[in-house]
Design an enzyme around this catalytic site. Structure first.
Site, mmCIF file in Angstrom:
data_model
loop_
_atom_site.group_PDB
_atom_site.id
_atom_site.type_symbol
_atom_site.label_atom_id
_atom_site.label_comp_id
_atom_site.label_asym_id
_atom_site.label_seq_id
_atom_site.Cartn_x
_atom_site.Cartn_y
_atom_site.Cartn_z
ATOM 1 C CB SER A 254 38.007 47.088 102.752
ATOM 2 O OG SER A 254 37.520 46.723 103.993
ATOM 3 C CE LYS A 255 45.515 48.455 103.972
ATOM 4 N NZ LYS A 255 45.348 48.234 102.738
ATOM 5 N NE ARG A 256 34.806 46.023 107.523
ATOM 6 C CZ ARG A 256 34.303 46.183 106.191
ATOM 7 N NH1 ARG A 256 34.642 47.160 105.517
ATOM 8 N NH2 ARG A 256 33.311 45.330 105.708
#
Length: 491
Positions: A254-256
């Site tokens: 994910s974006k993390r």
RNA sequence: GGCGCAUUCGUCUAGGGGUUUAGGACACCUCCCUCUCAAGGAGGAGAUCACCGGUUCGAAUCCGGUAUGCGCUACCA
């Protein structure tokens, strides 16, 4: 393998093309090309509420950038189109109607609120969640009543209450599920759009898809699809569930975890050939040693038998290394061509545009083997473009030297450089190397001081070649500036 | 909670009963090359093959269980 291989990449335009998603596209593409089959792109835009503007374009751009050309799909069409599910609604509605008519599906009038309450209740009682089949046995009168109230129903599949459904996955082998654990899933939503399950079965059948290669997250819903195919009287395709791509903490990417969209990798200066090679190796391998494979080699050797079953973590370090390898392999001309847009974007605004291409052609070979990404190039080459590099005077004084010895060294060097008619690497070295000895310095000490004076950096491309590209005038003025810095510096 | 899938160095992976003192790559460390940085070369460290049982003369490899991770369990895909 069947004679005709037809595979599809079926992205949903609900966001930007994720690398995991693109990896799935790559495997489908490689499989198709390896078998001389067709690679089809189908846009699964059946969720009106989650649709993201521009996502389709971004997805197609990503594929084009990687060179994953499609034989049928948006922009190229084909005889099985249209390739947007939103343009195929009648087919799904027809299938749902047929299923309902033959008793394999039914209309459900339960409101979202009731379903929510039902789920909450199930959770409270630690019961497995799932539709309770309240509308499964509705009589004609009860249905008419609901219709009269103006409730628009959904169509649910009438899942067999007993028995098992097995799937012979090409990668995982036989996987069996109990039918009674599968609830009566929705086929057609109340807005007239199909769910993934229905749309997939219908489209894969009518588009004559031979193999469905998709991420492992779909494995659990495969029995629903198989049940649907059977009810519809369709021959199911072969399934192969690909391992997932995870972030560094083993959770879903994910974006993390930094860049996840293929677009970001392009912007960060990774080459498409790197991405193709790297992504191919996430879940697939040729043998115990081969890491670098060209697109043609990948096509030639790709096979499902060598796809692993284990989820893989996206390793940024290895990607960087591989990009460096591909960057170095580029011809000087090609490297220049690819760098140009990144230089234009990355060099300071004070550098006038358009950029001097001939000059750049001299610079880039010095930078090529030092770059891991195209974005880095501007930073590595910046000192070639600015009027005077900015740096701290203390950098000029290398190990074992003082301000005085450095001044003496630079002045001596300037004296040697000034009369030099042939400002080339050979002559420069012939003059400067003996100078170090005359001054009682190690070559590294003299060259270090000169390097900082001319480039403003302690780490830079080879000194003499750098000086040649910079030119005599600029080298002398930078040495002059260095001397001034030292003179004004209180030590 | 239920169901499913998976489990080899930190990471990507090879290996699929004896060829294995488990091979390669990235990252890390050392040395060489060298005007710095890279690149390159040579080495090193790093995995009781998740755990416990079983099958077998022999198991990382086959079977069962356990643990852990991930996925699914929506009128999302």
């Amino acid at each position: 393998m069947p004679n005709i291989v037809r595979v599809r990449y079926a992205p949903s335009p609900t966001g930007y093309p994720h690398v995991g998603n693109i990896r799935t596209a790559l495997f489908n593409w490689l499989f198709a090309r390896h078998h001389g089959g067709s690679f089809i792109v189908r846009i699964e835009d059946t969720d009106v509420t989650r649709k993201v503007e521009g996502a389709v374009e971004a997805i197609l751009d990503g594929l084009r950038w990687l060179g994953l050309d499609w034989d049928e799909g948006p922009e190229v069409d084909g005889k099985y189109g249209p390739y947007f599910q939103s343009q195929r609604l009648e087919r799904y509605q027809e299938a749902a109607r047929r299923l309902a008519a033959q008793g394999d599906a039914y209309y459900c009038y339960c409101s979202p609120q009731r379903l929510e309450e039902m789920r909450a209740e199930q959770a409270r009682r630690k019961q497995p969640p799932g539709y309770d089949r309240r509308c499964r046995g509705l009589s004609q009168e009860e249905r008419a009543e609901k219709e009269a109230e103006g409730v628009t129903p959904v169509v649910r599949f009438k899942t067999p209450l007993e028995g098992q459904t097995g799937c012979n996955d090409l990668i995982r082998g036989e996987v069996v599920f109990e039918n009674n654990l599968i609830d009566d899933f929705v086929l057609l939503k109340s807005d007239g759009y199909p769910t993934y399950h229905l749309a997939n079965a219908v489209d894969d059948h009518f588009m004559e898809i031979s193999h469905v290669l998709r991420a492992e997250e779909w494995l659990s819903s495969t029995p629903r699809h198989l049940l649907l195919y059977r009810a519809l009287g369709f021959e199911p395709p072969q399934f192969a569930h690909l391992p997932m791509l995870l972030g560094t903490d083993r959770s879903k990417l994910s974006k993390r975890h930094g860049a996840v969209s293929i677009t970001e990798y392009r912007e960060q200066g990774y080459l498409p050939e790197t991405m193709v090679n790297f992504l191919a190796l996430l879940g697939w391998s040729l043998d115990d040693t081969t890491e670098l494979l060209s697109r043609d080699e990948l096509i030639k050797s790709f096979s499902l038998e060598r796809v692993s079953r284990t989820a893989a973590i996206f390793n940024q370090d290895k990607l960087s290394w591989m990009n460096g390898v591909y960057l170095r392999r580029l011809s000087a001309e090609e490297f220049t061509r690819r760098c140009l847009p990144f230089l234009d974007k990355g060099l300071p605004a004070e550098v006038k545009r358009p950029l001097p291409v001939d000059y750049i052609r001299q610079i880039l070979p010095l930078v090529q083997e030092r770059a891991k990404t195209l974005t880095e190039v501007a930073g590595l080459a910046e000192f070639f473009f600015v009027q005077q590099p900015d740096y701290d005077a203390s950098l000029l004084i290398s190990k074992g030297m003082s301000r005085e010895t450095t001044i003496r060294a630079l002045e001596a060097a300037r004296l040697k450089l000034e009369p030099l008619a042939d400002f080339d690497a050979g002559p420069l070295e012939a003059v400067l190397r003996p100078l170090a000895e005359n001054l009682g310095l190690k070559t590294g000490q003299l060259f270090g001081a000169l390097r900082v004076a001319t480039t403003g950096q302690t780490a830079a491309p080879p000194l003499f070649q750098t000086m040649v590209v910079l030119g005599k005038e600029r080298c002398l003025s930078r040495v002059e500036a260095a001397l001034e810095k030292l003179a004004s510096r209180a030590s």
